[in-house]
Design a protein around this motif. Structure first.
Motif, PDB file in Angstrom:
ATOM      1  N   ALA A 157       0.831  -1.200   0.000  1.00 16.39           N
ATOM      2  CA  ALA A 157       0.000   0.000   0.000  1.00 16.39           C
ATOM      3  C   ALA A 157       0.868   1.254   0.000  1.00 16.39           C
ATOM      4  CB  ALA A 157      -0.933  -0.003   1.204  1.00 16.39           C
ATOM      5  N   ALA A 158       1.925   1.235   0.810  1.00 20.04           N
ATOM      6  CA  ALA A 158       2.811   2.396   0.886  1.00 20.04           C
ATOM      7  C   ALA A 158       3.623   2.563  -0.395  1.00 20.04           C
ATOM      8  CB  ALA A 158       3.736   2.264   2.090  1.00 20.04           C
ATOM      9  N   ALA A 159       4.125   1.454  -0.932  1.00 23.81           N
ATOM     10  CA  ALA A 159       4.994   1.537  -2.109  1.00 23.81           C
ATOM     11  C   ALA A 159       4.218   1.818  -3.392  1.00 23.81           C
ATOM     12  CB  ALA A 159       5.790   0.233  -2.254  1.00 23.81           C
ATOM     13  N   ALA A 160       3.106   1.133  -3.584  1.00 26.99           N
ATOM     14  CA  ALA A 160       2.376   1.244  -4.846  1.00 26.99           C
ATOM     15  C   ALA A 160       1.474   2.464  -4.911  1.00 26.99           C
ATOM     16  CB  ALA A 160       1.556  -0.023  -5.086  1.00 26.99           C
ATOM     17  N   TYR A 161       0.929   2.875  -3.760  1.00 33.36           N
ATOM     18  CA  TYR A 161      -0.085   3.928  -3.781  1.00 33.36           C
ATOM     19  C   TYR A 161       0.240   5.123  -2.885  1.00 33.36           C
ATOM     20  CZ  TYR A 161      -2.561   0.139  -6.034  1.00 33.36           C
ATOM     21  OH  TYR A 161      -2.894  -0.874  -6.879  1.00 33.36           O
ATOM     22  N   GLY A 162       1.367   5.075  -2.223  1.00 30.17           N
ATOM     23  CA  GLY A 162       1.729   6.186  -1.356  1.00 30.17           C
ATOM     24  C   GLY A 162       0.789   6.356  -0.181  1.00 30.17           C
ATOM     25  N   SER A 163       0.174   5.281   0.257  1.00 30.41           N
ATOM     26  CA  SER A 163      -0.774   5.359   1.368  1.00 30.41           C
ATOM     27  C   SER A 163      -0.044   5.702   2.657  1.00 30.41           C
ATOM     28  CB  SER A 163      -1.513   4.034   1.532  1.00 30.41           C
ATOM     29  OG  SER A 163      -2.247   3.731   0.361  1.00 30.41           O
ATOM     30  N   LYS A 164      -0.732   6.477   3.500  1.00 34.97           N
ATOM     31  CA  LYS A 164      -0.157   6.865   4.778  1.00 34.97           C
ATOM     32  C   LYS A 164      -0.817   6.170   5.957  1.00 34.97           C
ATOM     33  CE  LYS A 164       1.092  11.466   3.069  1.00 34.97           C
ATOM     34  NZ  LYS A 164       0.899  12.930   3.248  1.00 34.97           N
ATOM     35  N   ARG A 165      -2.098   5.839   5.811  1.00 30.44           N
ATOM     36  CA  ARG A 165      -2.800   5.233   6.936  1.00 30.44           C
ATOM     37  C   ARG A 165      -3.762   4.160   6.448  1.00 30.44           C
ATOM     38  NH1 ARG A 165      -8.047   6.899   7.563  1.00 30.44           N
ATOM     39  NH2 ARG A 165      -8.062   6.124   9.695  1.00 30.44           N
ATOM     40  N   GLY A 166      -4.052   3.258   7.358  1.00 26.28           N
ATOM     41  CA  GLY A 166      -5.045   2.234   7.113  1.00 26.28           C
ATOM     42  C   GLY A 166      -5.984   2.148   8.299  1.00 26.28           C
ATOM     43  N   GLU A 167      -7.122   1.533   8.090  1.00 26.95           N
ATOM     44  CA  GLU A 167      -8.094   1.338   9.155  1.00 26.95           C
ATOM     45  C   GLU A 167      -8.497  -0.135   9.175  1.00 26.95           C
ATOM     46  OE1 GLU A 167     -12.480   3.082   9.963  1.00 26.95           O
ATOM     47  OE2 GLU A 167     -10.858   4.551  10.104  1.00 26.95           O
ATOM     48  N   ILE A 168      -8.440  -0.724  10.350  1.00 21.58           N
ATOM     49  CA  ILE A 168      -8.756  -2.135  10.521  1.00 21.58           C
ATOM     50  C   ILE A 168     -10.065  -2.236  11.281  1.00 21.58           C
ATOM     51  CG2 ILE A 168      -7.970  -4.340  11.453  1.00 21.58           C
ATOM     52  CD1 ILE A 168      -5.119  -3.197  11.415  1.00 21.58           C
ATOM     53  N   GLY A 169     -11.010  -2.932  10.743  1.00 22.93           N
ATOM     54  CA  GLY A 169     -12.261  -3.106  11.484  1.00 22.93           C
ATOM     55  C   GLY A 169     -13.454  -3.208  10.572  1.00 22.93           C
ATOM     56  N   TRP A 170     -14.553  -3.538  11.284  1.00 20.48           N
ATOM     57  CA  TRP A 170     -14.605  -3.467  12.726  1.00 20.48           C
ATOM     58  C   TRP A 170     -14.109  -4.737  13.435  1.00 20.48           C
ATOM     59  CZ3 TRP A 170     -17.962  -7.313  14.010  1.00 20.48           C
ATOM     60  CH2 TRP A 170     -18.995  -7.624  13.120  1.00 20.48           C
ATOM     61  N   ILE A 171     -13.780  -4.599  14.737  1.00 24.72           N
ATOM     62  CA  ILE A 171     -13.309  -5.696  15.564  1.00 24.72           C
ATOM     63  C   ILE A 171     -14.141  -5.731  16.840  1.00 24.72           C
ATOM     64  CG2 ILE A 171     -11.372  -6.568  16.936  1.00 24.72           C
ATOM     65  CD1 ILE A 171      -9.491  -5.380  14.856  1.00 24.72           C
ATOM     66  N   LEU A 172     -14.675  -6.880  17.170  1.00 26.88           N
ATOM     67  CA  LEU A 172     -15.440  -7.027  18.396  1.00 26.88           C
ATOM     68  C   LEU A 172     -14.567  -6.721  19.608  1.00 26.88           C
ATOM     69  CD1 LEU A 172     -17.305 -10.334  17.539  1.00 26.88           C
ATOM     70  CD2 LEU A 172     -18.421  -8.140  17.958  1.00 26.88           C
ATOM     71  N   GLU A 173     -15.136  -6.036  20.586  1.00 21.80           N
ATOM     72  CA  GLU A 173     -14.392  -5.638  21.774  1.00 21.80           C
ATOM     73  C   GLU A 173     -13.762  -6.817  22.510  1.00 21.80           C
ATOM     74  OE1 GLU A 173     -17.004  -4.138  24.890  1.00 21.80           O
ATOM     75  OE2 GLU A 173     -18.671  -5.264  24.039  1.00 21.80           O
ATOM     76  N   ASP A 174     -14.415  -8.007  22.436  1.00 24.67           N
ATOM     77  CA  ASP A 174     -13.911  -9.173  23.157  1.00 24.67           C
ATOM     78  C   ASP A 174     -13.253 -10.205  22.246  1.00 24.67           C
ATOM     79  OD1 ASP A 174     -16.258  -9.863  21.927  1.00 24.67           O
ATOM     80  OD2 ASP A 174     -17.295 -10.530  23.735  1.00 24.67           O
ATOM     81  N   ASN A 175     -12.919  -9.807  21.020  1.00 24.23           N
ATOM     82  CA  ASN A 175     -12.151 -10.678  20.132  1.00 24.23           C
ATOM     83  C   ASN A 175     -10.679 -10.531  20.508  1.00 24.23           C
ATOM     84  OD1 ASN A 175     -10.737 -11.898  18.009  1.00 24.23           O
ATOM     85  ND2 ASN A 175     -12.269 -11.332  16.496  1.00 24.23           N
ATOM     86  N   GLN A 176     -10.262 -11.321  21.486  1.00 24.42           N
ATOM     87  CA  GLN A 176      -8.942 -11.136  22.073  1.00 24.42           C
ATOM     88  C   GLN A 176      -7.816 -11.305  21.055  1.00 24.42           C
ATOM     89  OE1 GLN A 176      -8.786 -13.805  25.449  1.00 24.42           O
ATOM     90  NE2 GLN A 176     -10.312 -12.636  26.588  1.00 24.42           N
ATOM     91  N   GLY A 177      -7.992 -12.235  20.127  1.00 24.33           N
ATOM     92  CA  GLY A 177      -6.954 -12.463  19.141  1.00 24.33           C
ATOM     93  C   GLY A 177      -6.731 -11.256  18.256  1.00 24.33           C
ATOM     94  N   MET A 178      -7.817 -10.684  17.729  1.00 25.62           N
ATOM     95  CA  MET A 178      -7.681  -9.530  16.842  1.00 25.62           C
ATOM     96  C   MET A 178      -7.264  -8.279  17.603  1.00 25.62           C
ATOM     97  SD  MET A 178      -7.888 -10.212  13.732  1.00 25.62           S
ATOM     98  CE  MET A 178      -7.803  -8.484  13.291  1.00 25.62           C
TER      99      MET A 178
END
Length: 390
Positions: A346-367
């Motif tokens: 993402a950074a190399a091909a598109y010059g992206s600066k940020r990403g967003e992950i989610g949504w994630i359940l509050e009690d999904n301990q692994g994620m």
């Protein structure tokens, strides 16, 4: 759009048919236009989502749409809907027998909000439901939850955006929070912490793990692989409802234009697909500039962006690892290998600066642990509410 006369009687009108759905969508668009940082979406896509003839969700669901009026002015809207597949899920996973939903919630004031919720609840009771969850607009795979924190910045692709005061109105109507969903903000320009790098390298040395890009020319087959992993990986999660083959085919067609191979990964062990991670460039970046319109020149900007979304933020909406590998070191290796490769691309091909992950359940301990390990921070919080229909 709205009347200033709060003394007028509130009328809740059930709507259906092409004209009714158009009024319902346009009511929501008018509310969004007044909300700071909201991004106008394509009207045609919004109409399709509530059209039983086009959205395969309605192959296993039924719904009633409502508009609130004061005089001739629309002052709110809500959907009440029942997913037959959700009714078949274990109650301890959130849905289960007797569980209906409300969604697409907008209201001019608290009186309108309560009138709309009353209408949705009455319809659900009439359909034999004994409890309600919401807002979920309309499938749990679309826009679940009410934004309760994070109104100070624009949403990314396929994320809801709501004013903060809606939460108080819903809670005052007797609802309590059933579940909290998080999204995480990540700077994709820097290297990950040493621990993550060590886990990634250990996976690369194993000789059994391969992380490959999705093959867009074989997208239908790749989407089927992703579906199989998703339905297994998420099957024990709160709120899980299996995606049907029809929904996957429909979603695959919709998503194909924003699929860039270097941003979407499938992980294999000994040649067998066992995990995936999808990443979408944020089309809201373009829709904000075009006002959500394709004409007269919006289509040109959108097509150009689809080919090369340079500078776009990214969103990871879905990832999954087969249950047999969850809660193991292998799961961490798979996750960090996919995340690291996508981040670099993402950074190399598109010059992206940020990403967003989610949504994630509050009690999904692994994620949650994975998000913490890569120094991601919570930037939005969504709430799903529940209420008995006694």
């Amino acid at each position: 759009m709205v009347s200033n006369d709060t003394n007028c009687e509130i009328v809740i009108e059930p709507v259906d048919g092409k004209k009714g759905r158009a009024r319902f969508v346009d009511c929501g668009r008018a509310f969004a236009a007044r909300l700071e940082h909201a991004v106008p979406q394509l009207r045609s896509e919004q109409l399709e989502m509530v059209d039983p003839a086009k959205n395969p969700f309605f192959g296993h669901a039924r719904a009633q749409l409502f508009i609130a009026r004061r005089g001739e002015e629309a002052v709110g809207r809500i959907s009440a809907h029942i997913d037959e597949l959700a009714l078949e899920m274990p109650a301890e996973q959130g849905f289960g027998p007797g569980t209906g939903m409300f969604g697409y919630f907008d209201a001019e004031d608290e009186a309108v909000a309560h009138a709309l919720l009353d209408a949705a609840e009455s319809w659900l009771r009439g359909e034999g439901m004994t409890r309600v969850l919401g807002p979920i607009s309309m499938s749990v795979w679309e826009e679940p939850g009410l934004l309760v924190k994070g109104q100070d910045h624009a949403p990314v692709i396929m994320m809801g955006h709501h004013p903060a005061h809606y939460a108080g109105w819903i809670e005052a109507a007797g609802y309590e929070r059933a579940k909290t969903l998080y999204t995480y903000d990540l700077d994709v320009r820097g290297e990950f912490p040493p621990l993550v790098q060590r886990i990634e390298k250990s996976g690369q040395r194993s000789g059994r793990i391969t992380v490959r890009q999705v093959r867009k020319k074989d997208w239908d087959a790749e989407a089927a692989i992703i579906l199989d992993i998703l339905n297994d990986a998420w099957s024990d999660n709160w709120g899980f409802v299996p995606l049907t083959k029809q929904e996957v085919a429909y979603t695959g067609v919709k998503l194909k234009p924003i699929i860039h191979e270097e941003l979407n990964m499938i992980a294999e062990i000994d040649g067998r697909p066992v995990a995936f991670m999808l990443t979408f460039p944020d089309v809201n970046h373009v829709l904000a500039r075009t006002g959500g319109k394709l004409l007269p020149f919006g289509w040109f900007h959108l097509l150009r962006w689809l080919r090369n979304p340079t500078g776009s933020d990214m969103r990871v909406p879905l990832m999954g690892v087969l249950k047999e590998y969850q809660n193991s070191r292998v799961a961490s290796q798979l996750a960090f290998m996919m995340i690291s490769q996508i981040r670099r691309n993402a950074a190399a091909a598109y010059g992206s600066k940020r990403g967003e992950i989610g949504w994630i359940l509050e009690d999904n301990q692994g994620m949650v642990a994975i998000a913490d390990a890569i120094n991601a921070r919570i930037n939005r919080e969504y709430a799903i509410y529940r209420k008995p229909l006694s």
